[in-house]
Write an enzyme that holds these catalytic residues in place. Structure first.
Site, PDB file in Angstrom:
ATOM      1  N   GLY A 122       3.045  -1.205   4.149  1.00  0.00           N
ATOM      2  CA  GLY A 122       3.058   0.211   3.795  1.00  0.00           C
ATOM      3  C   GLY A 122       4.472   0.651   3.458  1.00  0.00           C
ATOM      4  N   GLY A 123       5.151   1.230   4.438  1.00  0.00           N
ATOM      5  CA  GLY A 123       6.467   1.846   4.234  1.00  0.00           C
ATOM      6  C   GLY A 123       7.464   0.986   3.464  1.00  0.00           C
TER       7      GLY A 123
ATOM      8  N   GLU B 177      -4.844  -5.367  10.590  1.00  0.00           N
ATOM      9  CA  GLU B 177      -3.828  -4.325  10.745  1.00  0.00           C
ATOM     10  C   GLU B 177      -4.046  -3.598  12.070  1.00  0.00           C
ATOM     11  OE1 GLU B 177      -1.947  -3.163   6.779  1.00  0.00           O
ATOM     12  OE2 GLU B 177      -3.609  -1.801   7.136  1.00  0.00           O
TER      13      GLU B 177
ATOM     14  N   SER C 174       4.018  -2.476  10.054  1.00  0.00           N
ATOM     15  CA  SER C 174       5.484  -2.477  10.159  1.00  0.00           C
ATOM     16  C   SER C 174       6.117  -3.800   9.719  1.00  0.00           C
ATOM     17  CB  SER C 174       5.924  -2.100  11.576  1.00  0.00           C
ATOM     18  OG  SER C 174       5.506  -0.780  11.868  1.00  0.00           O
TER      19      SER C 174
ATOM     20  N   GLU D 276      -6.417   4.290   8.080  1.00  0.00           N
ATOM     21  CA  GLU D 276      -6.260   5.726   7.807  1.00  0.00           C
ATOM     22  C   GLU D 276      -7.535   6.290   7.189  1.00  0.00           C
ATOM     23  OE1 GLU D 276      -2.572   5.417   5.645  1.00  0.00           O
ATOM     24  OE2 GLU D 276      -1.587   4.793   7.497  1.00  0.00           O
TER      25      GLU D 276
ATOM     26  N   ASN E  83       0.871  -1.178   0.000  1.00  0.00           N
ATOM     27  CA  ASN E  83       0.000   0.000   0.000  1.00  0.00           C
ATOM     28  C   ASN E  83       0.908   1.227   0.000  1.00  0.00           C
ATOM     29  OD1 ASN E  83      -1.756   2.093   0.605  1.00  0.00           O
ATOM     30  ND2 ASN E  83      -1.994   1.510   2.751  1.00  0.00           N
ATOM     31  N   TRP E  84       0.907   1.937  -1.110  1.00  0.00           N
ATOM     32  CA  TRP E  84       1.816   3.079  -1.232  1.00  0.00           C
ATOM     33  C   TRP E  84       1.270   4.363  -0.611  1.00  0.00           C
ATOM     34  CZ3 TRP E  84       3.953   2.623  -6.945  1.00  0.00           C
ATOM     35  CH2 TRP E  84       4.909   1.598  -6.969  1.00  0.00           C
ATOM     36  N   LYS E  85       0.065   4.295  -0.066  1.00  0.00           N
ATOM     37  CA  LYS E  85      -0.530   5.486   0.558  1.00  0.00           C
ATOM     38  C   LYS E  85      -0.381   6.678  -0.399  1.00  0.00           C
ATOM     39  CE  LYS E  85       0.799   3.471   4.906  1.00  0.00           C
ATOM     40  NZ  LYS E  85       0.516   3.546   6.297  1.00  0.00           N
TER      41      LYS E  85
ATOM     42  N   GLY F  43       3.017   1.953  10.589  1.00  0.00           N
ATOM     43  CA  GLY F  43       3.934   3.081  10.427  1.00  0.00           C
ATOM     44  C   GLY F  43       4.680   3.446  11.683  1.00  0.00           C
TER      45      GLY F  43
ATOM     46  N   HIS G 102      -9.173   0.794   5.132  1.00  0.00           N
ATOM     47  CA  HIS G 102      -7.860   0.961   5.779  1.00  0.00           C
ATOM     48  C   HIS G 102      -8.035   1.874   6.998  1.00  0.00           C
ATOM     49  CE1 HIS G 102      -3.727   2.259   6.456  1.00  0.00           C
ATOM     50  NE2 HIS G 102      -3.360   1.159   5.827  1.00  0.00           N
TER      51      HIS G 102
HETATM   52  C1  PEP Z   1      -0.321  -0.028   5.886  1.00  0.00           C
HETATM   53  O1  PEP Z   1      -0.312   1.101   5.433  1.00  0.00           O
HETATM   54  O2  PEP Z   1      -1.273  -0.769   5.623  1.00  0.00           O
HETATM   55  C2  PEP Z   1       0.783  -0.471   6.742  1.00  0.00           C
HETATM   56  C3  PEP Z   1       0.716  -1.646   7.286  1.00  0.00           C
HETATM   57  O3  PEP Z   1       1.841   0.406   6.890  1.00  0.00           O
HETATM   58  P1  PEP Z   1       3.321   0.062   7.484  1.00  0.00           P
HETATM   59  O4  PEP Z   1       3.777  -1.220   6.838  1.00  0.00           O
HETATM   60  O5  PEP Z   1       4.155   1.233   7.101  1.00  0.00           O
HETATM   61  O6  PEP Z   1       3.161  -0.108   8.962  1.00  0.00           O
END
Ligand code: PEP
Length: 249
Positions: free
Chosen positions: A234-235, A167, A213, A97, A9-11, A173, A95
């Site tokens: 994500g990251g 999640e 993470s 966010e 997920n590139w947000k 993050g 999600h």
């Molecule tokens: C996400 O955005 O779904 C996520 C899990 O982010 P990260 O891996 O950066 O914690």
């Protein structure tokens, strides 16, 4: 046997040029990878660049959100058939966010999931507890309630097309990954909720991803857990080498 699904997920990161550059490195690094689904979800405007860069490959592209109406006066929204026509086969729904900053509710998650399925997209529906809910011992109740208020409203046929992502909000993050045991316990709670709503067969078939993470160095221990069927990243999905290492864990 559930096929592992490794999703990124590139947000709200990367422009079209950066999107294409990512795939220049990532695509060759996973072209021999078999037996798992690979998905990346760029921002809406970069979906065409991602679709072009992955044409004929084993990489699927997804949206990060959708609106449940097919078309109309809904400024700023994108409909499921539009994502499908742009070349997406996946879409993230609910999600944290979206829930936290954009008013997403279990009710809207259900509507969006139905719209995605009707358009022929595979929805990845996200659930997860916040830190204060975990600390108050409410994790199972929160997951159960997000499931009951959201995707338990699907028909069994619809549910068969859904992937769930667990999640925990406190792990997104933050660099704080849930231990494989914490993640696995949560996945069991979700699988039991699926069994109660849709039966044992649906519960053993549904893929439940872990997100929060995930990095190259913790993927293998997470994936070793029987109830963890993939990851939502994500990251660490923004860097092609890092995400390729996760995919090829
Ligand atoms: C996400 O955005 O779904 C996520 C899990 O982010 P990260 O891996 O950066 O914690």
């Amino acid at each position: 046997m559930r096929k592992p699904l490794m999703a990124g997920n590139w947000k709200m990161y990367k422009n079209a040029g950066e999107t294409a550059a990512f795939f220049d490195t990532f695509r060759p690094a996973v072209e021999k990878t078999a037996g798992r689904d690979i998905v990346l979800c760029p921002v809406f405007v970069n979906i065409p660049a991602a679709v072009a860069a992955t044409a004929g490959s084993n990489i699927g592209i997804g949206g990060q959100n959708l609106y449940w109406v097919r078309e109309g006066a809904f400024t700023g929204e994108v409909a499921a058939p539009m994502l499908k026509a742009a070349g997406c086969s996946w879409v993230l729904v609910g999600h944290s966010e979206r829930r936290q900053y954009f008013g997403e509710t279990d009710e809207s998650v259900l509507k969006k999931t139905v719209a995605a399925l009707e358009a022929g997209l595979n929805p990845i529906v996200c659930v997860g507890e916040r830190l204060q809910e975990r600390e108050a011992g409410e994790t199972a109740a929160v997951l159960q309630s997000q499931f009951t208020g959201g995707i338990a409203g699907l028909t069994p046929q619809q549910f068969a097309g859904v992937v769930i992502a667990y999640e925990p909000v406190w792990a997104i993050g933050t660099g704080k990954t849930a231990t494989p045991e914490i993640a696995s316990d949560a996945h069991k709670v979700i699988r039991q909720a699926v069994a109660a709503a849709f039966g044992a067969e649906a519960a053993s078939a549904v893929r439940i991803l872990y997100g929060g993470s995930v990095k190259p160095d913790n993927t293998a221990t997470l994936m070793a857990k029987e109830d963890i069927d993939g990851v939502l990243v994500g990251g660490a999905s923004l860097d092609p080498k890092s995400f390729a290492a996760i995919v090829n864990y």
